[in-house]
Design a protein around this motif. Structure first.
Motif, PDB file in Angstrom:
ATOM      1  N   LYS A   1       0.850  -1.200   0.000  1.00  0.00           N
ATOM      2  CA  LYS A   1       0.000   0.000   0.000  1.00  0.00           C
ATOM      3  C   LYS A   1       0.882   1.246   0.000  1.00  0.00           C
ATOM      4  O   LYS A   1       2.075   1.162   0.321  1.00  0.00           O
ATOM      5  CB  LYS A   1      -0.911  -0.013   1.203  1.00  0.00           C
ATOM      6  N   PRO A   2       0.313   2.395  -0.360  1.00  0.00           N
ATOM      7  CA  PRO A   2       1.079   3.629  -0.309  1.00  0.00           C
ATOM      8  C   PRO A   2       1.723   3.818   1.068  1.00  0.00           C
ATOM      9  O   PRO A   2       1.118   3.548   2.096  1.00  0.00           O
ATOM     10  CB  PRO A   2       0.031   4.706  -0.602  1.00  0.00           C
ATOM     11  N   GLY A   3       2.986   4.243   1.041  1.00  0.00           N
ATOM     12  CA  GLY A   3       3.758   4.421   2.264  1.00  0.00           C
ATOM     13  C   GLY A   3       4.717   3.281   2.544  1.00  0.00           C
ATOM     14  O   GLY A   3       5.683   3.446   3.280  1.00  0.00           O
ATOM     15  N   ASP A   4       4.460   2.098   1.960  1.00  0.00           N
ATOM     16  CA  ASP A   4       5.358   0.960   2.160  1.00  0.00           C
ATOM     17  C   ASP A   4       6.670   1.190   1.414  1.00  0.00           C
ATOM     18  O   ASP A   4       6.677   1.661   0.269  1.00  0.00           O
ATOM     19  CB  ASP A   4       4.745  -0.342   1.630  1.00  0.00           C
ATOM     20  N   ARG A   5       7.798   0.855   2.074  1.00  0.00           N
ATOM     21  CA  ARG A   5       9.106   0.880   1.417  1.00  0.00           C
ATOM     22  C   ARG A   5       9.271  -0.470   0.731  1.00  0.00           C
ATOM     23  O   ARG A   5       9.033  -1.520   1.333  1.00  0.00           O
ATOM     24  CB  ARG A   5      10.221   1.096   2.427  1.00  0.00           C
ATOM     25  N   VAL A   6       9.675  -0.429  -0.539  1.00  0.00           N
ATOM     26  CA  VAL A   6       9.800  -1.648  -1.341  1.00  0.00           C
ATOM     27  C   VAL A   6      11.089  -1.609  -2.154  1.00  0.00           C
ATOM     28  O   VAL A   6      11.762  -0.589  -2.231  1.00  0.00           O
ATOM     29  CB  VAL A   6       8.593  -1.801  -2.302  1.00  0.00           C
TER      30      VAL A   6
ATOM     31  N   GLY B   1      16.608  -7.866 -11.690  1.00  0.00           N
ATOM     32  CA  GLY B   1      17.125  -6.859 -12.614  1.00  0.00           C
ATOM     33  C   GLY B   1      17.719  -5.672 -11.892  1.00  0.00           C
ATOM     34  O   GLY B   1      18.310  -5.815 -10.819  1.00  0.00           O
ATOM     35  N   TYR B   2      17.551  -4.493 -12.483  1.00  0.00           N
ATOM     36  CA  TYR B   2      18.120  -3.280 -11.891  1.00  0.00           C
ATOM     37  C   TYR B   2      17.499  -3.012 -10.529  1.00  0.00           C
ATOM     38  O   TYR B   2      16.357  -3.360 -10.275  1.00  0.00           O
ATOM     39  CB  TYR B   2      17.932  -2.077 -12.824  1.00  0.00           C
ATOM     40  N   LYS B   3      18.268  -2.398  -9.656  1.00  0.00           N
ATOM     41  CA  LYS B   3      17.787  -2.063  -8.311  1.00  0.00           C
ATOM     42  C   LYS B   3      16.894  -0.832  -8.381  1.00  0.00           C
ATOM     43  O   LYS B   3      17.173   0.101  -9.128  1.00  0.00           O
ATOM     44  CB  LYS B   3      18.957  -1.785  -7.362  1.00  0.00           C
ATOM     45  N   TRP B   4      15.829  -0.831  -7.618  1.00  0.00           N
ATOM     46  CA  TRP B   4      14.926   0.316  -7.567  1.00  0.00           C
ATOM     47  C   TRP B   4      14.270   0.345  -6.197  1.00  0.00           C
ATOM     48  O   TRP B   4      13.116  -0.036  -6.026  1.00  0.00           O
ATOM     49  CB  TRP B   4      13.865   0.230  -8.667  1.00  0.00           C
ATOM     50  N   PRO B   5      15.002   0.786  -5.162  1.00  0.00           N
ATOM     51  CA  PRO B   5      14.380   0.919  -3.856  1.00  0.00           C
ATOM     52  C   PRO B   5      13.561   2.192  -3.808  1.00  0.00           C
ATOM     53  O   PRO B   5      13.924   3.202  -4.417  1.00  0.00           O
ATOM     54  CB  PRO B   5      15.577   0.995  -2.905  1.00  0.00           C
ATOM     55  N   GLY B   6      12.448   2.143  -3.125  1.00  0.00           N
ATOM     56  CA  GLY B   6      11.631   3.335  -3.040  1.00  0.00           C
ATOM     57  C   GLY B   6      10.427   3.162  -2.147  1.00  0.00           C
ATOM     58  O   GLY B   6      10.348   2.226  -1.359  1.00  0.00           O
TER      59      GLY B   6
ATOM     60  N   LEU C   1       1.373  -0.485  -9.062  1.00  0.00           N
ATOM     61  CA  LEU C   1       1.894   0.332  -7.972  1.00  0.00           C
ATOM     62  C   LEU C   1       2.896   1.332  -8.535  1.00  0.00           C
ATOM     63  O   LEU C   1       3.750   0.970  -9.349  1.00  0.00           O
ATOM     64  CB  LEU C   1       2.596  -0.555  -6.941  1.00  0.00           C
ATOM     65  N   VAL C   2       2.795   2.573  -8.101  1.00  0.00           N
ATOM     66  CA  VAL C   2       3.757   3.599  -8.495  1.00  0.00           C
ATOM     67  C   VAL C   2       4.776   3.714  -7.365  1.00  0.00           C
ATOM     68  O   VAL C   2       4.403   3.920  -6.213  1.00  0.00           O
ATOM     69  CB  VAL C   2       3.071   4.959  -8.730  1.00  0.00           C
ATOM     70  N   VAL C   3       6.064   3.564  -7.721  1.00  0.00           N
ATOM     71  CA  VAL C   3       7.138   3.619  -6.737  1.00  0.00           C
ATOM     72  C   VAL C   3       8.027   4.822  -7.036  1.00  0.00           C
ATOM     73  O   VAL C   3       8.514   4.985  -8.154  1.00  0.00           O
ATOM     74  CB  VAL C   3       7.984   2.327  -6.757  1.00  0.00           C
ATOM     75  N   GLU C   4       8.229   5.665  -6.000  1.00  0.00           N
ATOM     76  CA  GLU C   4       9.144   6.795  -6.111  1.00  0.00           C
ATOM     77  C   GLU C   4      10.502   6.359  -5.580  1.00  0.00           C
ATOM     78  O   GLU C   4      10.616   5.900  -4.437  1.00  0.00           O
ATOM     79  CB  GLU C   4       8.628   7.985  -5.314  1.00  0.00           C
ATOM     80  N   CYS C   5      11.532   6.479  -6.409  1.00  0.00           N
ATOM     81  CA  CYS C   5      12.869   6.022  -6.057  1.00  0.00           C
ATOM     82  C   CYS C   5      13.465   6.860  -4.934  1.00  0.00           C
ATOM     83  O   CYS C   5      13.256   8.070  -4.857  1.00  0.00           O
ATOM     84  CB  CYS C   5      13.774   6.081  -7.277  1.00  0.00           C
ATOM     85  N   THR C   6      14.238   6.189  -4.067  1.00  0.00           N
ATOM     86  CA  THR C   6      14.885   6.871  -2.947  1.00  0.00           C
ATOM     87  C   THR C   6      16.407   6.898  -3.066  1.00  0.00           C
ATOM     88  O   THR C   6      17.086   7.375  -2.164  1.00  0.00           O
ATOM     89  CB  THR C   6      14.490   6.210  -1.611  1.00  0.00           C
ATOM     90  N   ILE C   7      16.965   6.404  -4.185  1.00  0.00           N
ATOM     91  CA  ILE C   7      18.409   6.495  -4.412  1.00  0.00           C
ATOM     92  C   ILE C   7      18.725   7.964  -4.693  1.00  0.00           C
ATOM     93  O   ILE C   7      18.089   8.566  -5.561  1.00  0.00           O
ATOM     94  CB  ILE C   7      18.856   5.619  -5.603  1.00  0.00           C
ATOM     95  N   PRO C   8      19.686   8.557  -3.966  1.00  0.00           N
ATOM     96  CA  PRO C   8      19.951   9.999  -4.123  1.00  0.00           C
ATOM     97  C   PRO C   8      20.161  10.469  -5.570  1.00  0.00           C
ATOM     98  O   PRO C   8      19.674  11.525  -5.945  1.00  0.00           O
ATOM     99  CB  PRO C   8      21.225  10.217  -3.292  1.00  0.00           C
ATOM    100  N   GLU C   9      20.844   9.674  -6.390  1.00  0.00           N
ATOM    101  CA  GLU C   9      21.136  10.091  -7.773  1.00  0.00           C
ATOM    102  C   GLU C   9      19.889  10.257  -8.625  1.00  0.00           C
ATOM    103  O   GLU C   9      19.899  11.020  -9.592  1.00  0.00           O
ATOM    104  CB  GLU C   9      22.078   9.083  -8.457  1.00  0.00           C
TER     105      GLU C   9
END
Length: 59
Positions: free
Chosen positions: A2-7, A12-17, A32-40
Motif C-alpha cells: 500500500k502507499p507508504g510501504d518501502r519496497v 534486474g536493476y535495483k529500484w528501492p523506493g 503500484l507507483v514507486v518513487e525512487c529513494t536512491i539519491p542520484e
C-alpha cells in the motif's frame, strides 16, 4: 502492499523506493507507483506489478 510501504524491485536493476500510489488498469490489473529513494535519481517514478516488488518496511 500500500502507499507508504518501502519496497524494492526483486529482479534486474535495483529500484528501492516508496509506494506512492496504487491503481487498477482498464483491464482490472493492479499496479503500484514507486518513487525512487536512491539519491542520484530520487523522485523518479516507475510503475510495477505487485509481483515485481517486495516490501522491506511497512508504514
Amino acid at each position: 502492499m500500500k502507499p507508504g510501504d518501502r519496497v524494492e524491485k526483486i529482479k534486474g536493476y535495483k529500484w528501492p523506493g516508496v509506494i506512492i500510489a496504487s491503481f487498477s488498469t482498464l483491464k482490472g490489473e493492479h499496479r503500484l507507483v514507486v518513487e525512487c529513494t536512491i539519491p542520484e535519481v530520487a523522485g523518479a517514478l516507475h510503475i510495477y506489478t505487485p509481483e515485481q516488488l517486495r516490501v522491506i518496511e511497512t508504514q
